[in-house]
Write a protein that holds these residues in place. Structure first.
Motif, PDB file in Angstrom:
ATOM      1  N   GLU A 110       0.818  -1.217   0.000  1.00 53.10           N
ATOM      2  CA  GLU A 110       0.000   0.000   0.000  1.00 53.10           C
ATOM      3  C   GLU A 110       0.848   1.262   0.000  1.00 53.10           C
ATOM      4  OE1 GLU A 110       0.314  -1.186   4.396  1.00 53.10           O
ATOM      5  OE2 GLU A 110       0.210  -2.152   2.440  1.00 53.10           O
ATOM      6  N   SER A 111       2.127   1.151   0.410  1.00 51.04           N
ATOM      7  CA  SER A 111       3.001   2.330   0.416  1.00 51.04           C
ATOM      8  C   SER A 111       3.706   2.541  -0.921  1.00 51.04           C
ATOM      9  CB  SER A 111       4.060   2.194   1.525  1.00 51.04           C
ATOM     10  OG  SER A 111       4.847   1.032   1.325  1.00 51.04           O
ATOM     11  N   THR A 123       4.113   3.912  -4.309  1.00 50.45           N
ATOM     12  CA  THR A 123       3.479   5.094  -4.919  1.00 50.45           C
ATOM     13  C   THR A 123       2.816   4.765  -6.247  1.00 50.45           C
ATOM     14  OG1 THR A 123       5.137   6.489  -3.854  1.00 50.45           O
ATOM     15  CG2 THR A 123       3.879   7.476  -5.638  1.00 50.45           C
ATOM     16  N   LEU A 175      -1.202   8.121   1.437  1.00 52.69           N
ATOM     17  CA  LEU A 175       0.074   7.905   0.753  1.00 52.69           C
ATOM     18  C   LEU A 175       1.128   8.837   1.338  1.00 52.69           C
ATOM     19  CD1 LEU A 175       1.409   6.313  -1.550  1.00 52.69           C
ATOM     20  CD2 LEU A 175       0.692   8.105  -3.120  1.00 52.69           C
ATOM     21  N   LYS A 176       2.218   8.265   1.829  1.00 52.51           N
ATOM     22  CA  LYS A 176       3.267   9.077   2.455  1.00 52.51           C
ATOM     23  C   LYS A 176       4.110   9.806   1.405  1.00 52.51           C
ATOM     24  CE  LYS A 176       3.735   6.325   6.667  1.00 52.51           C
ATOM     25  NZ  LYS A 176       4.642   5.485   7.499  1.00 52.51           N
TER      26      LYS A 176
END
Length: 800
Positions: free
Chosen positions: A479-480, A482, A508-509
């Motif tokens: 999920e991280s 991009t 989203l980091k």
């Protein structure tokens, strides 16, 4: 362990029956061959013979001689014998010998473990390590080191962590050799944090420890590869000079970062120190670095100066040009390699086929396949996957699928290629089937897998399946990522679940420009332009510069809301940023101005464009038609033909629409005939709709009705609506009733169709029929969307 798996004695391992069998076997062998082949030999003769042994039968005879000469209990010779058996893959015999000489001598265990590792028997190394742990005789650093290396080779991170715990228990956590192996283990799996902790705990760092840490940073493939060069600075301060392996890792880091200046520094250092000169691995790494940094000329210079170019060097050169998007140059290199009598391996053949695939050269790709067949080369899964890619890109999906189904042990890469091919051909449902096959196989999907399957859900508009895939992404800890998050945003937006797209965006980091643009475009396409503008304001607050795609999205939002003044600001930004040659952005500005009622600004933009593409001409023709300037639209269309610019479907739709709005019947009919006669273009639904609308607006209802009957059934939807509206305007209820019935049959789920037919009856005072139509729509649960005012939206946007 491949040889081990093919032996029938594996089921008898460590059993008393096996030991008894081997004892009898060796006794018979010694009595049969001992006196004849090996009369009484000295210890030195046996050691020399073991060191030079390259045949399993000779080894067995030598072992028999060792027994007959009374050396069966000799620990030193026993360790050499069992390591020799391991080298040949005869693990049953090797284990039998080990069981005869086993004791609590730790050095013997070390020797055996090292022997098994050098024989590539990594499972056996770990089996013996687990056995040694239970003997309570201690563990040497060498045992830990080679056990960790075996975990790396087998990809067993969990057991590697357990070995790390043992190393700490026995006080070996600060050992340089153990530490280097631990760094290699964690670096292999991208766990650079734990690798750094291990590095910091090493009391006396040597060259191997430093090089392991540099290799770890070089392998992770993100911006942290910069830290590899920071480690080198510390290494030099400790008085340690890099060796060839260190420099190769640094070249890999420079290639990952695509910073050619760092690579050149390494190249210069190696040249000054004479490290790696005329050494194949170093020079191949140097070529790879220059290619990945976009410097093919420098790579070719390195290649030209090589004394001997091996197959690996050729492969790096060809793959590098493919990576740069230069398949033609890569194919020329492949041909040159063959001409220089260099025998290609499977990697070379795969690269050659991929070159043909990118160039869509099916015949040449088949010739590479034929080359392999003529020479009896058995294609591996990598080469077969390249062939699948070739056939897919050359629109031969049937052959590609046949090759894919013929693969016994499919891997994720081959499945990804097949999925991408199906998506390219418009068979998203088939791509879904391939993904299900991956799940059934128990294979672990990679990022490319998720990108393809999410795109398939998006194309199918299957939000239910899309949400399931989203959950699958989360369970696999992607999920991280991009790129995957961006694809999820696009999928939710296209399925009209823009709130879900925003949630993915917010979580989203590491947001990139694609992330921002995707969610903005989702809002615009779902009629929430104000939210798109709000996001743009947040983006500008973060000092991130928009690209051309984001500016186009922003202009579309301004067009929806009619914000002419903000569009002017975008134009100013375009000129300040020297983006005036970005044709798509100028085309969008042209459209925005025309839709905001500023046709003269659209004309100025169009006239002053240094270069125009087909979309530029279409946008200007549409602008003229929208403002009722039909003759100007026709003149521009004729000018376009004089300049030998071939119109497309959009061009004809714009011209016909312009004629329709101005009642230019003859001109419209002429353009429609030109479409088929001069450009051999098959009309689509929009063109037929424009023609029916053109005839209807001019009051020629009978001609419009006759034209409607000649239209293919699948293209009649919009044409029916246009003619029905014209019947209402001109009061032709009889024809309108016929058209209305046909429309309801074709679009039974369209609430607008029911509304139009109901209004037709109402205007003719046939209230019962009108009520029946509205009741039918209500029973089907059909409801037209309510209108709303843009005033409040405008206030919200300007309050930002």
């Amino acid at each position: 362990m491949n040889m081990l798996s093919s032996r029938t004695l594996i089921k008898k391992i460590n059993s008393l029956h096996s030991i008894k069998y081997l004892s009898i076997h060796f006794s018979n062998l010694s009595s049969e061959h001992g006196g004849h082949y090996f009369p009484s030999l000295s210890l030195n003769n046996i050691v020399s013979s073991l060191n030079n042994c390259n045949d399993i039968q000779f080894l067995k005879k030598l072992h028999a001689c060792l027994i007959t000469n009374g050396y069966q209990d000799n620990i030193f010779l026993g360790s050499k014998i069992l390591n020799s058996y391991a080298k040949f893959g005869f693990l049953t015999e090797s284990r039998w010998v080990f069981s005869k000489i086993i004791n609590n001598n730790l050095s013997l265990w070390n020797s055996v473990l090292v022997g098994y590792f050098r024989a590539c028997q990594f499972n056996e190394v770990l089996r013996l390590y687990c056995e040694l742990r239970g003997k309570n005789i201690g563990i040497h650093s060498q045992v830990i080191t080679f056990s960790l290396k075996s975990c790396v080779e087998l990809g067993d991170l969990e057991l590697g962590c357990a070995v790390h715990v043992d190393a700490i228990k026995f006080g070996l956590g600060t050992d340089a050799f153990v530490g280097s192996s631990l760094i290699g283990l964690y670096g292999r799996y991208g766990d650079i944090e734990d690798a750094s902790k291990v590095f910091d705990e090493i009391s006396e760092r040597d060259l191997v420890a430093y090089t392991s840490m540099i290799s770890g940073f070089a392998q992770i493939g993100d911006c942290r590869a910069y830290e590899a060069f920071e480690i080198v600075k510390c290494m030099l301060m400790d008085g340690l000079d890099p060796n060839r392996v260190t420099l190769v890792s640094l070249l890999h880091a420079a290639a990952q970062l695509q910073v050619v200046e760092y690579g050149r520094l390494v190249h210069g250092y190696a040249t000054r120190r004479g490290i790696g000169c005329f050494e194949e691995v170093f020079e191949t790494s140097l070529m790879d670095m220059y290619l990945k940094c976009g410097k093919p000329y420098n790579a070719m210079i390195v290649s030209a100066n090589m004394k001997f170019r091996s197959v690996a060097s050729w492969n790096a050169l060809i793959a590098g040009h493919l990576h740069l998007g230069q398949p033609k140059e890569a194919l020329n290199l492949f041909v040159l390699m063959i001409k220089e009598k260099q025998k290609p391996d499977l990697i070379s053949l795969a690269n050659g086929i991929l070159c043909c695939a990118d160039l869509e050269l099916l015949r040449e790709g088949k010739s590479v396949q034929g080359y392999a067949i003529r020479r009896g080369i058995e294609l591996d899964i990598v080469t077969i996957t390249a062939l699948i890619d070739l056939y897919l890109k050359c629109d031969n999906t049937h052959t590609a699928l046949k090759l894919f189904n013929g693969i016994e042990d499919k891997d994720v890469i081959s499945c990804n290629v097949m999925m991408a091919g199906f998506l390219q051909s418009g068979f998203a449902d088939e791509a879904m089937k391939i993904f299900r096959e991956i799940v059934i196989m128990g294979s672990k999907p990679n990022p490319s897998t998720f990108l393809s399957i999410i795109a398939a859900c998006s194309n199918l508009g299957d939000i239910k399946q899309g949400k399931c895939i989203h959950g699958y992404v989360i369970r696999h800890n992607f999920e991280s990522n991009t790129d995957i998050a961006n694809q999820l945003i696009d999928m939710y937006a296209k399925c009209h679940f823009v709130d879900c797209a925003r949630k993915v965006f917010n979580g989203l980091k590491c947001k990139d420009l694609v992330s921002w643009t995707s969610v903005m475009m989702g809002y615009v396409n779902n009629g929430q332009a104000d939210e798109a503008i709000f996001l743009f304001c947040l983006l500008r607050g973060g000092r991130v510069l928009p690209d051309s795609v984001m500016l186009i999205c922003l202009l579309q939002a301004f067009t929806q809301l009619g914000y002419f003044s903000l569009a002017r600001e975008v134009q100013s930004y375009v000129y300040r940023s020297c983006m005036e040659n970005e044709i798509p952005v100028i085309n969008s500005l042209l459209t925005t101005y025309s839709k905001c009622g500023k046709l003269h600004l659209s004309e100025k933009l169009f006239v002053h464009m240094a270069r125009r593409d087909l979309a530029s001409w279409n946008a200007m023709i549409t602008a003229y038609g929208m403002h009722g300037k039909s003759y100007e639209a026709l003149n521009l269309f004729n000018l376009m033909k004089k300049k030998c610019i071939v119109p497309d479907e959009v061009t004809f739709t714009s011209v016909l629409s312009a004629c329709s709005h101005s009642g230019l019947v003859e001109e419209g009919l002429r353009v429609f005939r030109s479409m088929k006669e001069d450009f051999s273009m098959i009309p689509c639904e929009e063109h037929y709709g424009c023609m029916v609308d053109l005839l209807s607006r001019s009051g020629q209802l009978e001609e419009a009705f006759g034209f409607l009957q000649s239209i293919p059934l699948k293209y009649r939807g919009s044409a029916h609506s246009s003619l029905l509206a014209a019947c209402r305007v001109h009061g032709n209820t009889k024809m309108g009733e016929v058209i209305g019935r046909q429309l309801l049959q074709m679009e039974s789920q369209n609430p607008s169709a029911y509304g139009m037919v109901s209004n037709l009856y109402a205007e003719d005072d046939r209230w019962d029929e009108a009520a029946q139509i509205r009741s039918a729509a209500k029973e089907r649960g059909l409801k037209r969307p309510a209108g709303y005012s843009m005033v409040e939206l405008e206030k919200q946007v300007f309050d930002i």
